[in-house]
Design a protein around this motif. Structure first.
Motif, PDB file in Angstrom:
ATOM      1  N   VAL A   1       0.846  -1.186   0.000  1.00 14.79           N
ATOM      2  CA  VAL A   1       0.000   0.000   0.000  1.00 14.79           C
ATOM      3  C   VAL A   1       0.882   1.237   0.000  1.00 14.79           C
ATOM      4  N   LYS A   2       0.716   2.084  -1.003  1.00 14.01           N
ATOM      5  CA  LYS A   2       1.362   3.399  -0.994  1.00 14.01           C
ATOM      6  C   LYS A   2       0.257   4.419  -0.768  1.00 14.01           C
ATOM      7  N   VAL A   3       0.406   5.249   0.239  1.00 11.45           N
ATOM      8  CA  VAL A   3      -0.712   6.068   0.686  1.00 11.45           C
ATOM      9  C   VAL A   3      -0.488   7.554   0.408  1.00 11.45           C
ATOM     10  N   ASN A   4      -1.632   8.260   0.243  1.00 10.12           N
ATOM     11  CA  ASN A   4      -1.678   9.713   0.251  1.00 10.12           C
ATOM     12  C   ASN A   4      -0.799  10.370  -0.818  1.00 10.12           C
ATOM     13  N   THR A   5      -1.087   9.997  -2.068  1.00 12.95           N
ATOM     14  CA  THR A   5      -0.381  10.614  -3.189  1.00 12.95           C
ATOM     15  C   THR A   5      -0.978  11.964  -3.580  1.00 12.95           C
ATOM     16  N   VAL A   6      -2.183  12.277  -3.085  1.00 11.20           N
ATOM     17  CA  VAL A   6      -2.830  13.574  -3.345  1.00 11.20           C
ATOM     18  C   VAL A   6      -3.004  14.288  -2.016  1.00 11.20           C
ATOM     19  N   ASN A   7      -2.494  15.511  -1.916  1.00 11.81           N
ATOM     20  CA  ASN A   7      -2.618  16.277  -0.676  1.00 11.81           C
ATOM     21  C   ASN A   7      -3.917  17.070  -0.603  1.00 11.81           C
ATOM     22  N   ASP A   8      -4.413  17.538  -1.744  1.00 17.44           N
ATOM     23  CA  ASP A   8      -5.607  18.380  -1.778  1.00 17.44           C
ATOM     24  C   ASP A   8      -6.477  17.938  -2.952  1.00 17.44           C
ATOM     25  N   TRP A   9      -7.571  17.225  -2.643  1.00 17.88           N
ATOM     26  CA  TRP A   9      -8.417  16.684  -3.705  1.00 17.88           C
ATOM     27  C   TRP A   9      -9.151  17.775  -4.479  1.00 17.88           C
ATOM     28  N   SER A  10      -9.275  18.957  -3.910  1.00 16.60           N
ATOM     29  CA  SER A  10      -9.950  20.040  -4.627  1.00 16.60           C
ATOM     30  C   SER A  10      -9.139  20.537  -5.815  1.00 16.60           C
ATOM     31  N   THR A  11      -7.872  20.156  -5.874  1.00 18.57           N
ATOM     32  CA  THR A  11      -7.027  20.585  -6.994  1.00 18.57           C
ATOM     33  C   THR A  11      -7.022  19.579  -8.139  1.00 18.57           C
ATOM     34  N   VAL A  12      -7.649  18.413  -7.942  1.00 20.99           N
ATOM     35  CA  VAL A  12      -7.664  17.368  -8.967  1.00 20.99           C
ATOM     36  C   VAL A  12      -8.852  17.601  -9.894  1.00 20.99           C
ATOM     37  N   THR A  13      -8.629  17.542 -11.199  1.00 22.50           N
ATOM     38  CA  THR A  13      -9.696  17.765 -12.172  1.00 22.50           C
ATOM     39  C   THR A  13      -9.764  16.606 -13.159  1.00 22.50           C
ATOM     40  N   TRP A  14     -10.938  16.396 -13.735  1.00 26.48           N
ATOM     41  CA  TRP A  14     -11.109  15.352 -14.735  1.00 26.48           C
ATOM     42  C   TRP A  14     -10.283  15.646 -15.991  1.00 26.48           C
ATOM     43  N   LYS A  15     -10.100  16.910 -16.285  1.00 23.78           N
ATOM     44  CA  LYS A  15      -9.286  17.272 -17.444  1.00 23.78           C
ATOM     45  C   LYS A  15      -7.862  16.763 -17.280  1.00 23.78           C
ATOM     46  N   ASP A  16      -7.372  16.809 -16.046  1.00 18.96           N
ATOM     47  CA  ASP A  16      -5.994  16.391 -15.789  1.00 18.96           C
ATOM     48  C   ASP A  16      -5.846  14.872 -15.757  1.00 18.96           C
ATOM     49  N   ILE A  17      -6.826  14.172 -15.198  1.00 21.46           N
ATOM     50  CA  ILE A  17      -6.639  12.739 -14.942  1.00 21.46           C
ATOM     51  C   ILE A  17      -7.375  11.838 -15.931  1.00 21.46           C
ATOM     52  N   GLY A  18      -8.317  12.406 -16.705  1.00 20.42           N
ATOM     53  CA  GLY A  18      -9.051  11.599 -17.674  1.00 20.42           C
ATOM     54  C   GLY A  18     -10.080  10.699 -17.016  1.00 20.42           C
ATOM     55  N   LYS A  19     -10.864  10.037 -17.826  1.00 20.26           N
ATOM     56  CA  LYS A  19     -11.921   9.146 -17.338  1.00 20.26           C
ATOM     57  C   LYS A  19     -11.419   7.699 -17.267  1.00 20.26           C
ATOM     58  N   PRO A  20     -12.106   6.860 -16.497  1.00 16.91           N
ATOM     59  CA  PRO A  20     -11.674   5.468 -16.358  1.00 16.91           C
ATOM     60  C   PRO A  20     -11.651   4.715 -17.685  1.00 16.91           C
ATOM     61  N   TYR A  21     -10.904   3.631 -17.691  1.00 20.39           N
ATOM     62  CA  TYR A  21     -10.804   2.736 -18.843  1.00 20.39           C
ATOM     63  C   TYR A  21     -11.983   1.766 -18.800  1.00 20.39           C
ATOM     64  N   GLU A  22     -12.811   1.775 -19.834  1.00 23.26           N
ATOM     65  CA  GLU A  22     -13.950   0.862 -19.883  1.00 23.26           C
ATOM     66  C   GLU A  22     -13.534  -0.458 -20.527  1.00 23.26           C
ATOM     67  N   VAL A  23     -13.813  -1.556 -19.832  1.00 23.82           N
ATOM     68  CA  VAL A  23     -13.521  -2.892 -20.359  1.00 23.82           C
ATOM     69  C   VAL A  23     -14.629  -3.265 -21.338  1.00 23.82           C
ATOM     70  N   THR A  24     -14.268  -3.502 -22.585  1.00 26.50           N
ATOM     71  CA  THR A  24     -15.274  -3.760 -23.618  1.00 26.50           C
ATOM     72  C   THR A  24     -15.277  -5.207 -24.109  1.00 26.50           C
ATOM     73  N   SER A  25     -14.296  -6.007 -23.717  1.00 26.67           N
ATOM     74  CA  SER A  25     -14.310  -7.431 -24.071  1.00 26.67           C
ATOM     75  C   SER A  25     -15.346  -8.128 -23.200  1.00 26.67           C
ATOM     76  N   LEU A  26     -16.301  -8.785 -23.838  1.00 24.89           N
ATOM     77  CA  LEU A  26     -17.430  -9.362 -23.117  1.00 24.89           C
ATOM     78  C   LEU A  26     -17.352 -10.879 -23.091  1.00 24.89           C
ATOM     79  N   SER A  27     -17.979 -11.473 -22.095  1.00 29.13           N
ATOM     80  CA  SER A  27     -18.003 -12.929 -21.998  1.00 29.13           C
ATOM     81  C   SER A  27     -18.827 -13.522 -23.129  1.00 29.13           C
ATOM     82  N   LYS A  28     -18.438 -14.697 -23.557  1.00 31.46           N
ATOM     83  CA  LYS A  28     -19.169 -15.410 -24.599  1.00 31.46           C
ATOM     84  C   LYS A  28     -20.598 -15.702 -24.150  1.00 31.46           C
ATOM     85  N   GLU A  29     -20.767 -16.018 -22.867  1.00 34.31           N
ATOM     86  CA  GLU A  29     -22.091 -16.328 -22.326  1.00 34.31           C
ATOM     87  C   GLU A  29     -23.035 -15.142 -22.463  1.00 34.31           C
ATOM     88  N   LYS A  30     -22.542 -13.938 -22.155  1.00 38.76           N
ATOM     89  CA  LYS A  30     -23.347 -12.729 -22.280  1.00 38.76           C
ATOM     90  C   LYS A  30     -23.694 -12.464 -23.746  1.00 38.76           C
TER      91      LYS A  30
END
Length: 344
Positions: free
Chosen positions: A38-67
């Motif tokens: 565990v590496k902890v506390n890499t961000v000191n002030d969350w109010s300074t973090v923006t979506w423009k800077d960090i981007g959106k999550p990676y969506e997994v698009t490979s689906l199960s054969k059953e689905k």
């Protein structure tokens, strides 16, 4: 699970691979070893973090054969409840495997397929052989799914005594049992809306699996087992739960990433609405790292029946910060991000 009889560990500090999982009673001895998990506390002030800077999550698009096959046969999207039942049944099948035996069987099947000179048979047999080896590495060798040392590091330091713990989307309930070992003599309420989780995944969790925790009498190390905990298991939609703000810890493991942005605020609220004013929210999500992307690609038939994202720690934290949580501790373990928070 394969093993049901309780087996007492030989010593604290022991680790041992059993046919379907690894047991691990090793403790941390110094800061350098701790930081492997565990590496902890890499961000000191969350109010300074923006979506423009960090981007959106990676969506997994490979689906199960059953689905995919279900949707083709029915001409509609797979219902959410059905998708979770498929996932839980598939995942439990892998947790129940005698892995060394299965590796031998899959190797034999692959070698036999080579004599057929049929590409489709060879590809299928090779895929089966690769997946069982990957599962062996991730779950038994690395112990990346249950990850007891990493989870204990994430859970340590909570100011609670005999806590009431609510586990949302509990599956087999592993993490709540680990918490209850570290903070003993409390109560655990597990919630999942798929009855298979209560009736099979939790019911068949091995009684022999040891959880390293603390003795409430001496304060020293103590090993607990499933039957030592005070657990009730509720099968229901989280939105139907009758509880008020009465839990010391509200926990979820791999829940937030299964919902698109339009529902993220509601998912965070599910945690807050049941929490005592002084209580803790503990959440994890799968990490957005290359090996995780590869894992979900290779194991798609096992894992990918539902919407799924992989997040960076900063993405996960920003979702929680924007939706009214005060982040007390954040970091990552082997395959998950982890955050301990309070309601503002």
């Amino acid at each position: 699970m394969l093993e049901t009889a309780v087996q007492q560990p030989k010593t604290f500090g022991q680790t041992e691979m059993r046919p379907s999982y690894r047991m691990d009673l090793r403790q941390y001895r110094d800061r350098r070893e701790y930081e492997k998990f565990v590496k902890v506390n890499t961000v000191n002030d969350w109010s300074t973090v923006t979506w423009k800077d960090i981007g959106k999550p990676y969506e997994v698009t490979s689906l199960s054969k059953e689905k995919t096959e279900w949707e083709q046969a029915h001409g509609e999207m797979l219902p959410v409840h059905t998708s979770w039942t498929m996932f839980n049944q598939s995942f439990h099948e892998w947790f129940s495997k005698d892995v060394p035996t299965e590796i031998g069987e899959k190797k034999g099947a692959f070698l036999k397929s080579l004599t057929s000179f049929k590409l489709s048979e060879v590809k299928t047999a090779l895929g089966d052989y690769v997946r069982i080896h990957l599962w062996n590495y991730v779950h038994r060798i690395q112990d990346g799914i249950w990850d007891p040392r990493g989870k204990r590091a994430l859970f340590e330091g909570l100011d609670v005594d005999k806590p009431r713990i609510l586990f949302l989307g509990a599956a087999e309930g592993y993490e709540a049992m680990q918490l209850s070992a570290m903070y003993p003599d409390g109560e655990v309420v597990m919630v999942d809306y798929d009855p298979f989780c209560r009736d099979t995944r939790f019911a068949e969790f091995p009684e022999s699996y040891p959880f390293l925790g603390k003795s409430s009498r001496t304060g020293g190390d103590k090993v607990y087992y499933k039957n030592d905990f005070n657990i009730s298991y509720v099968v229901d939609d989280i939105r139907n739960l009758p509880y008020g703000r009465e839990f010391d810890i509200v926990l979820s493991v791999g829940l937030l990433e299964h919902f698109p942005d339009s529902m993220k605020a509601e998912v965070v609220e599910w945690h807050r609405k049941f929490l005592k004013p002084s209580g803790y929210i503990v959440m994890t999500t799968p990490r957005a790292q290359m090996r995780s992307k590869l894992y979900y690609e290779i194991m798609a038939d096992v894992m990918n029946h539902t919407y799924r994202e992989l997040m960076t720690l900063e993405q996960m934290g920003l979702y929680l910060h924007e939706n009214g949580l005060e982040i007390l501790r954040h970091g990552y373990i082997k395959v998950h991000n982890g955050i301990v928070a309070r309601a503002k």
